[in-house]
Scaffold this motif. Structure first.
Motif, PDB file in Angstrom:
ATOM      1  N   ALA A 194     -23.483  56.029  43.985  1.00  0.00           N
ATOM      2  CA  ALA A 194     -21.594  55.677  43.410  1.00  0.00           C
ATOM      3  C   ALA A 194     -21.649  56.848  41.803  1.00  0.00           C
ATOM      4  N   GLU A 195     -22.693  57.126  41.652  1.00  0.00           N
ATOM      5  CA  GLU A 195     -22.798  57.988  41.002  1.00  0.00           C
ATOM      6  C   GLU A 195     -22.176  59.347  40.867  1.00  0.00           C
ATOM      7  N   ALA A 196     -22.732  59.608  42.135  1.00  0.00           N
ATOM      8  CA  ALA A 196     -22.984  61.293  43.040  1.00  0.00           C
ATOM      9  C   ALA A 196     -21.004  61.515  43.277  1.00  0.00           C
ATOM     10  N   GLU A 197     -21.064  60.041  43.170  1.00  0.00           N
ATOM     11  CA  GLU A 197     -19.270  60.209  43.909  1.00  0.00           C
ATOM     12  C   GLU A 197     -18.543  60.790  42.772  1.00  0.00           C
ATOM     13  N   ALA A 198     -18.805  60.069  41.203  1.00  0.00           N
ATOM     14  CA  ALA A 198     -17.903  60.071  39.941  1.00  0.00           C
ATOM     15  C   ALA A 198     -18.349  61.247  39.866  1.00  0.00           C
ATOM     16  N   MET A 199     -19.289  62.280  40.349  1.00  0.00           N
ATOM     17  CA  MET A 199     -19.122  63.690  39.381  1.00  0.00           C
ATOM     18  C   MET A 199     -18.730  64.477  40.742  1.00  0.00           C
ATOM     19  N   VAL A 200     -18.372  64.388  41.664  1.00  0.00           N
ATOM     20  CA  VAL A 200     -17.205  65.088  42.957  1.00  0.00           C
ATOM     21  C   VAL A 200     -15.723  64.535  42.162  1.00  0.00           C
ATOM     22  N   ARG A 201     -15.240  62.768  41.997  1.00  0.00           N
ATOM     23  CA  ARG A 201     -14.194  62.640  41.062  1.00  0.00           C
ATOM     24  C   ARG A 201     -13.694  63.837  39.962  1.00  0.00           C
ATOM     25  N   LEU A 202     -14.613  63.986  39.424  1.00  0.00           N
ATOM     26  CA  LEU A 202     -14.640  64.807  38.489  1.00  0.00           C
ATOM     27  C   LEU A 202     -14.485  66.472  38.272  1.00  0.00           C
ATOM     28  N   SER A 203     -14.920  67.010  39.453  1.00  0.00           N
ATOM     29  CA  SER A 203     -15.115  68.459  40.399  1.00  0.00           C
ATOM     30  C   SER A 203     -16.321  67.939  39.574  1.00  0.00           C
ATOM     31  N   ASN A 204     -17.249  67.963  39.353  1.00  0.00           N
ATOM     32  CA  ASN A 204     -18.975  68.138  38.785  1.00  0.00           C
ATOM     33  C   ASN A 204     -20.138  68.110  39.755  1.00  0.00           C
ATOM     34  N   GLY A 205     -19.377  67.658  40.565  1.00  0.00           N
ATOM     35  CA  GLY A 205     -20.504  67.511  41.868  1.00  0.00           C
ATOM     36  C   GLY A 205     -19.928  67.650  43.378  1.00  0.00           C
ATOM     37  N   GLN A 206     -20.566  67.842  44.592  1.00  0.00           N
ATOM     38  CA  GLN A 206     -20.961  67.957  45.859  1.00  0.00           C
ATOM     39  C   GLN A 206     -20.786  66.817  46.866  1.00  0.00           C
ATOM     40  N   LEU A 207     -20.432  66.855  47.795  1.00  0.00           N
ATOM     41  CA  LEU A 207     -20.087  65.668  49.237  1.00  0.00           C
ATOM     42  C   LEU A 207     -21.595  65.982  49.392  1.00  0.00           C
ATOM     43  N   ASP A 208     -21.228  67.283  49.576  1.00  0.00           N
ATOM     44  CA  ASP A 208     -22.950  67.154  50.070  1.00  0.00           C
ATOM     45  C   ASP A 208     -24.007  65.719  49.108  1.00  0.00           C
ATOM     46  N   SER A 209     -24.563  65.585  48.378  1.00  0.00           N
ATOM     47  CA  SER A 209     -24.530  65.019  47.092  1.00  0.00           C
ATOM     48  C   SER A 209     -24.307  63.377  47.960  1.00  0.00           C
TER      49      SER A 209
END
Length: 141
Positions: free
Chosen positions: A106-121
């Motif tokens: 969920a944390e990694a998903e939040a980073m993707v939502r904020l455009s600061n993470g990757q779907l692979d994560s």
């Protein structure tokens, strides 16, 4: 009618999972799923949203598996408190790690939502959830 149905369901869960360690393990997984889906609601990019939905669906599909593992835990290693019974460490550890990895998913998903993470994560962390559940299952064999 919904009120009574909810009470019957809660009573069944209490009966099958107890009110201690195994109920807590199940509830931690459910809270992680809830958090994952709360974060999902704010994703605006359709392609990213669809990919995250697929990952979330895969994690949600594990809920009956988690329930069964916790039910077996209560059956084989009854626990009225939070102490891990002798012989149950591997099962509990797998369930606990799965819930922890779900939270980090969920944390990694939040980073993707904020455009600061990757779907692979997100995918990687979701796979860790599945791996931990497999480890937990292997302790029952």
């Amino acid at each position: 009618m919904k009120l009574f149905k909810g009470r019957r369901r809660a009573k069944k869960i209490d009966q099958e999972l107890g009110k201690g360690l195994w109920r807590q393990a199940h509830d931690r997984y459910v809270r992680g799923l809830d958090r994952y889906h709360q974060i999902l609601e704010g994703v605006e990019d359709d392609a990213v949203h669809n990919e995250l939905v697929a990952i979330g669906d895969q994690l949600a599909e594990q809920l009956p598996r988690v329930y069964e593992l916790c039910r077996c835990g209560e059956r084989d290693f009854p626990a009225t408190e939070m102490h891990i019974p002798a012989g149950a460490h591997g099962l509990h550890a797998g369930l606990s790690r799965a819930a922890n990895h779900l939270a980090t998913t969920a944390e990694a998903e939040a980073m993707v939502r904020l455009s600061n993470g990757q779907l692979d994560s997100v995918r990687h962390r979701a796979q860790q959830v599945l791996d931990c559940l497999s480890e937990a299952e292997s302790t029952l064999s």
